[in-house]
Scaffold this motif. Structure first.
Motif, short mmCIF file in Angstrom:
data_model
loop_
_atom_site.label_atom_id
_atom_site.label_comp_id
_atom_site.label_asym_id
_atom_site.label_seq_id
_atom_site.Cartn_x
_atom_site.Cartn_y
_atom_site.Cartn_z
N PHE A 154 -16.41 -11.74 -31.27
CA PHE A 154 -16.02 -13.16 -31.20
C PHE A 154 -16.28 -13.77 -29.82
CE2 PHE A 154 -12.78 -11.33 -34.24
CZ PHE A 154 -13.45 -11.74 -35.36
N THR A 155 -16.46 -12.92 -28.82
CA THR A 155 -16.70 -13.47 -27.48
C THR A 155 -18.17 -13.36 -27.09
OG1 THR A 155 -16.21 -11.37 -26.41
CG2 THR A 155 -14.38 -12.90 -26.68
N TYR A 156 -19.00 -12.98 -28.05
CA TYR A 156 -20.45 -12.90 -27.80
C TYR A 156 -21.03 -14.30 -27.98
CZ TYR A 156 -25.37 -11.65 -28.63
OH TYR A 156 -26.74 -11.56 -28.59
N TYR A 190 -15.38 0.56 -21.75
CA TYR A 190 -15.29 0.02 -23.11
C TYR A 190 -15.34 -1.50 -23.09
CZ TYR A 190 -14.42 4.29 -25.71
OH TYR A 190 -14.56 5.50 -26.34
N TYR A 191 -14.68 -2.07 -22.10
CA TYR A 191 -14.67 -3.53 -22.00
C TYR A 191 -16.09 -4.07 -21.84
CZ TYR A 191 -13.63 -8.21 -20.34
OH TYR A 191 -13.58 -9.58 -20.20
N GLN A 192 -16.92 -3.31 -21.12
CA GLN A 192 -18.29 -3.77 -20.86
C GLN A 192 -19.25 -3.49 -22.02
OE1 GLN A 192 -20.05 -2.92 -16.91
NE2 GLN A 192 -18.12 -1.92 -16.45
N PHE A 238 -21.83 -11.63 -22.96
CA PHE A 238 -20.69 -11.01 -23.64
C PHE A 238 -19.39 -11.41 -22.96
CE2 PHE A 238 -24.46 -8.55 -24.27
CZ PHE A 238 -24.44 -8.26 -25.62
N ASN A 239 -18.28 -11.12 -23.65
CA ASN A 239 -16.95 -11.39 -23.10
C ASN A 239 -16.82 -12.83 -22.59
OD1 ASN A 239 -15.91 -8.78 -23.58
ND2 ASN A 239 -17.06 -8.02 -21.82
N TRP A 240 -17.21 -13.77 -23.44
CA TRP A 240 -17.17 -15.17 -23.08
C TRP A 240 -15.75 -15.70 -23.34
CZ3 TRP A 240 -21.00 -17.20 -20.37
CH2 TRP A 240 -20.97 -18.58 -20.10
#
Lengths: 229, 628
Positions: B61-63, B53-55, B68-70
Motif C-alpha cells: 500500500f505504500t508502493y 525487513y522494513y527496506q 517504496f514506503n511512501w
C-alpha cells in the motif's frame, strides 16, 4: 560594525561577480542536418514524429559512449543546429529502411549529411478519399525484403504529423504475410462509428502506413492528406 | 591587522593543526552504535533485522511510482496508485502513465544489499547457536534475493555485489560491471535456494522456507516469461550486444521447471489452503473474498507486510484515498481509485464459464461503440443500477463498489445523468428535472455529500462508474489524516502460487496438467463457479487478472509477457455511465452507456520502458539500457 558589513558585502559581491568567469565556454556553433532519401525513387522517406527513426551520434574524445539522439521529422528530414564542432560517429537506428552502417563525420559549421537508403516497403498508388460516411484508402505495396508485412493501417488525426503512434482513429489489418505487389489494398474508417472522435464538420489528416515484421522496424508511409468530413 | 595579531593567528592555527593527533579527538560518536556492539548482542541483530525487513521492496500500500514506503509525515501523492499505470484503474483526475523516472529502485535496493552484506559478514562472529546462525544465513539470502529480484525485473542484468565492499581510497575498485540478465536471474534463484536450505519450516511474519519458495516461484516465472516472450519486443544497442538485457528463448524451460517445483512445494506443504474454498453462493463468495484482504490472518497467506500502528512511517493511506466520497468522514480527497470498465469486462459471467463477459448495454449487443448516448439506440432497461452485473463473478463484487450497492450500510450512489421523457439526456452536467412532484438529479442526489460518482467536484467522485472495495476497511470510519490505515498487505498468497504453477505448466507444455487445471478451478470454485474450465493460456491469464487485481501484479504480468506495448498502443480506457431512464416513469429503470473515460487521453507504452534507466552512469561507468 557598519563598515564591516560593507566590506563583507563588497567581498561577497566581488566573489559573486567573478566566479562565473572561468567556466564560460562558448555555446555550440556547429550543426548536422540532412535527408533520408529512397535510393531508387529519390523521394524523401516519410517517418513518424514520435517513436520514429532516430539518429544516434556519439561525440569523440570523451570516455562516455552514451549517444545523443536526433529525431527525424515526418517528412524524412532532420536537423540539429546546436552541436559542438567535433568528430562524431553517426548511426541511424530503429528506422523503416534497411539498416545502414555507422559513419564517422566531422561536424564543422552547419554540416549536411544525406542518407540514401532502401525503405522496407514502398507504399504506392495511394488514394485517400471520402466516400459517403467513410474514408476509403487504396494503395499497393512493394516490399524490398522477404519478411512478412506485419500490418497495414489507415490513421486519422487532427495534426498533420499523423501516423501509427499518433492517431485518433486507426483502421488496421494484420497481414502477417508477404504482400502481393499487384494487389490493391483497401482500408476504411467509418466516420459515423467514430463521430465522438472525428467530429463532423472538421478537417482531419489521413495517412496510410505499412509495417514490416522486423525487430524494432517502423512503418513506411506516404504523405498525409487533409479531408473535410 | 597588525603583524603581531597575524602571527598570533598563524600560531594558533598551526597549534590546532599539529595537535590533531591528540586522543582528545578520538571520541566515539554518541549517536551511533559501533558494528561490534550491535552485532555482538542478539537483540541488536533483531533490531537490525527489523530494519532490513522494513527496506524490503514489497509493492504494498505504500508502493508508489516514486519508491517504496511512501508514508512519511506528508505522503501526499495525490492518491496515485501503481494500478493506475495499468488497465485496472484510472485516477479521478490524473492521466499519468509510465514515465522514465517512475517505478525505479536502484539506490534503495543497493542500500539494502549493502546492509545485508554487512550482516552476513557478522554472522560467523555472533555468540548464538548454530541453528540460529543458519536461520540468519537463510534470512539474509531471502532478503538479498528479494532485492536482486526487484532490480532484475526493472533493469535486466545488474552489478552483483556478493560481499560487502570496503573503501580503501580507490573508488575505481568499488565499481562492479553489470552481469548479464541471465546471470542475474540465476543469482536470484541461487539465493532463493540458499534461503530454502537454511530456513525453518514454521509459518510466521518472518522469512521461512515457504516465503523463499514463494519468491522463487514468482521470480522463476518472471524469468521464464522474459525468455519465452522477449522476441515480442526486440531491442538493440550496447546493452543488448553485451547480453545485459534479453535472454535466449531456450532459457525458458529451466525457469518454468524451477517455478513448477517451487510452487509444488508450497501446494503440497499442507500448511496453506485457500480461504473459504466452498462458498454457499456468489454473495457469500464476494464477502469471503473481501474478508481475505481486510483481515489477512488466514491460512492462505504465505507472507504479509503487517501494519500495526497509525502514524508516519507506520500506517498507510489506502482508506483515505480510495473509499467512496459518501463515507469520507471529513477527509477532503476520497474516491480516487476508479476501476475501469475494461477490467470489469474481464470477469466471467456464471452463465458463460471460461469467457470474459463484457457488459452489454443495448439490444444490438454492440460493445465497441464508445461514442456516447444516442436516443435512437435501444438500451436495455434494468431495475437497479447494479442489476446489469447480476451474473458476474463474485470477485467483481468483492473488488469494486458497484452503483447503489451498500458500503458501511450506505447505498453508494453512482449515476452519470438521466434520460428525459422526450428521449434527450442530461449527462455529467449538474442539473435536475421535476416530474410529477419529484425532483430527479444528474448525479442521483441533491448534494455533493450524497453521491460518489461522475461530478468533478473535488476530484472525489469516480469517473468510470465504479468505486473501490478490495483492501478497504469496512469496520471503522475513515480517520481524516495521513497514515491512519493499518490493514495488512498480503505479499504472497497461495492463490498466486497456484496460478504461477498453472501458467508454468501451460506455457511450458510439461508438468502435471491435471493438477494445474485443478488448482486454477479451485480458485474459481472459491469464487462460486461450479463449472470447471480447461487449462489454456487465456484462461490462466484472465484468472490472474481478476483474482490478483490491484495486488500490483498486473503491471508485471504485462511487462514479463511483453504485452504492455501491444495492450497500450494509443489505448483509451473505458467507463460505464449509469443513467436513470425517466422515459419509463412511473417505473424505476436504469440504462447504461459504454464510453471513453471522460476527460482523458490515450496511453502508449514505449517498448524501451520494459527496462528502466540506470541512474548515475556518468560516475558508475555502467552500460545504460537502450534509448535512455
Amino acid at each position: 560594525m557598519n563598515k564591516l558589513k560593507y566590506i563583507f558585502f563588497a567581498t561577497a559581491l566581488a566573489l559573486g561577480m567573478t566566479s562565473c568567469e572561468k567556466d564560460n565556454y562558448d555555446g555550440p556553433t556547429a550543426g548536422l542536418s540532412g535527408r533520408f532519401v529512397d535510393v531508387k525513387t529519390k523521394e524523401l522517406i516519410e517517418q513518424d514524429i514520435i517513436l520514429g527513426t532516430t539518429i544516434e551520434i556519439i561525440e569523440h574524445g570523451y570516455a562516455s559512449r552514451t549517444p545523443q539522439a536526433l529525431i527525424v521529422k515526418t517528412d524524412g528530414t532532420y536537423a540539429n543546429t546546436m552541436l559542438f564542432a567535433n568528430t562524431y560517429t553517426v548511426t541511424p537506428v530503429r528506422g523503416n529502411f534497411l539498416p545502414v552502417d555507422s559513419q564517422v563525420v566531422d561536424i564543422k559549421g552547419q554540416t549536411t549529411l544525406d542518407f540514401s537508403v532502401t525503405p522496407y516497403i514502398r507504399v504506392q498508388d495511394v488514394s485517400i478519399v471520402k466516400s459517403g460516411t467513410k474514408v476509403v484508402a487504396t494503395f499497393k505495396l512493394e516490399q524490398n525484403v522477404i519478411n512478412n508485412v506485419k500490418k497495414i493501417g489507415l490513421y486519422a488525426h487532427s495534426d498533420a504529423r499523423v501516423g501509427e503512434p499518433m492517431r485518433l482513429v486507426a483502421s488496421e489489418i494484420n497481414l502477417n504475410a508477404p504482400s502481393d505487389p499487384t494487389h490493391v489494398y483497401t482500408l476504411e474508417i467509418d466516420l459515423a462509428a467514430n463521430s465522438n472522435t472525428l467530429k463532423p464538420g472538421n478537417k482531419y489528416y489521413f495517412r496510410v502506413g505499412a509495417l514490416i515484421d522486423a525487430g524494432e522496424a517502423k512503418p513506411n508511409y506516404r504523405p498525409a492528406v487533409r479531408l473535410d468530413i | 591587522m597588525t603583524i603581531n595579531k597575524l602571527s598570533f593567528t598563524i600560531l594558533l592555527a598551526s597549534g590546532l593543526l599539529f595537535s590533531g593527533c591528540n586522543k582528545v579527538l578520538d571520541l566515539k560518536p554518541t549517536d551511533k552504535i559501533p558494528a561490534e556492539a550491535l552485532f555482538g548482542d542478539p537483540e541488536g541483530v533483531k533490531l537490525y533485522m527489523a530494519n532490513l525487513y522494513y527496506q524490503l521492496p514489497i509493492e504494498d500500500f505504500t508502493y508508489f511510482r516514486n519508491g517504496f514506503n511512501w508514508n512519511s509525515g506528508d505522503p501526499n501523492n495525490g492518491g496515485f496508485a501503481p494500478a493506475m499505470a495499468t488497465d485496472e484503474a484510472v485516477h479521478t483526475e490524473f492521466g499519468d502513465f509510465v514515465g522514465d523516472g517512475d517505478f525505479n529502485c536502484w539506490e534503495s535496493s543497493y542500500k539494502l544489499i549493502r546492509d545485508v552484506n554487512l550482516l552476513i559478514d557478522a554472522i560467523p562472529t555472533l555468540a548464538i547457536r548454530e541453528d540460529e546462525k543458519a536461520a540468519l544465513v537463510g534470512e539474509s539470502a531471502f532478503i538479498k534475493a528479494y532485492a536482486y529480484f526487484a532490480l532484475a525485473k526493472r533493469y535486466g542484468g545488474v552489478s552483483i555485489i556478493k560481499g560487502s565492499q570496503k573503501y580503501t581510497g580507490d573508488a575505481e575498485s568499488l565499481k562492479v560491471p553489470r552481469s548479464t540478465e541471465k546471470e542475474t536471474w540465476d543469482y536470484v534463484l541461487e539465493l532463493c535456494d540458499q534461503a530454502i536450505a537454511n530456513l525453518g519450516d514454521g509459518v510466521s511474519r518472518r522469512a521461512s522456507k515457504w516465503t523463499a519458495y514463494a519468491l522463487k516461484s514468482r521470480a522463476a516465472l518472471h524469468a521464464a516469461s522474459l525468455a519465452k516472450f522477449g522476441a515480442r519486443a526486440p531491442m538493440s544497442g550496447a546493452a543488448v550486444n553485451a547480453k545485459l538485457i534479453g535472454m535466449e528463448a531456450g532459457a525458458a524451460t529451466a525457469y518454468y521447471e524451477a517455478c513448477k517445483s517451487a510452487s509444488l512445494a508450497l501446494i503440497n506443504a499442507g500448511k496453506f489452503e485457500l480461504f473459504m474454498p466452498n462458498p454457499a453462493n456468489p454473495a457469500a463468495a464476494a464477502e469471503n473474498y473481501r474478508q481475505l484482504f481486510q483481515d489477512p490472518a488466514n491460512k492462505e497467506v504465505i507472507f504479509a507486510k503487517g501494519y500495526t500502528l497509525p502514524g508516519a512511517f507506520l500506517g498507510h493511506n489506502y482508506d483515505i484515498w480510495y473509499q467512496p466520497a459518501q463515507v469520507a468522514n471529513g477527509w477532503p480527497h476520497p474516491g480516487r481509485m476508479n476501476p475501469t470498465l475494461d477490467l470489469v469486462d474481464s470477469y466471467e459471467s456464471y452463465d458463460n464459464p471460461g469467457h470474459s463477459s463484457p457488459v452489454v448495454t443495448s439490444t444490438d449487443g454492440n460493445i465497441t461503440d464508445y461514442n456516447g448516448y444516442k436516443a435512437s439506440r435501444t438500451y436495455i432497461q434494468f431495475d437497479t443500477p447494479n442489476d446489469i452485473f447480476k451474473n458476474k463473478d463474485a470477485r467483481l463484487w468483492g473488488t469494486a463498489i458497484l452503483p447503489s450497492t451498500l458500503w458501511k450500510s450506505i447505498p453508494i450512489i453512482i449515476q452519470a445523468g438521466y434520460v428525459k421523457p422526450d428521449g434527450s439526456a442530461v449527462i455529467r452536467t449538474n442539473d435536475h428535472i421535476d416530474i410529477g412532484g419529484t425532483t430527479y438529479y444528474t448525479y442521483g442526489a441533491a448534494s455533493t455529500s450524497q453521491y460518489s460518482g461522475f461530478d468533478t467536484y473535488g476530484g472525489n467522485n469516480t469517473r468510470t462508474g465504479f468505486s473501490f472495495k478490495k483492501f478497504m476497511n469496512q469496520n471503522a470510519p475513515i480517520v481524516p489524516g495521513w497514515n491512519q490505515s493499518t490493514t495488512d498487505f498480503i505479499d504472497f498468497r497461495l492463490a498466486e502460487i497456484m496460478l504461477n504453477y498453472a501458467e508454468a505448466v501451460v506455457e511450458s507444455g510439461t508438468g502435471d496438467a491435471a493438477l494445474a487445471a485443478k488448482v486454477m478451478n479451485d480458485i474459481r470454485k472459491r469464487a462460486a463457479h461450479t463449472t470447471d474450465i480447461p487449462l489454456t493460456s487465456d484462461n490462466v491469464q484472465r484468472e490472474r487478472k481478476v483474482e490478483l487485481a490491484f495486488e500490483n501484479k498486473r503491471f508485471w504480468d504485462l511487462i514479463r509477457r511483453r504485452e504492455y506495448h501491444t495492450e497500450f498502443n494509443n489505448r483509451m480506457l473505458h467507463s460505464l455511465l449509469p443513467l436513470r431512464d425517466l422515459r419509463a416513469l412511473p417505473a424505476t429503470k436504469y440504462i447504461f452507456v459504454r464510453v471513453d473515460v471522460p476527460n482523458t487521453n490515450t496511453k502508449t507504452f514505449q517498448p524501451k520502458s520494459y527496462y528502466r534507466p540506470i541512474p548515475g552512469i556518468g560516475s558508475n561507468g555502467l552500460i545504460q539500457n537502450p534509448q535512455y
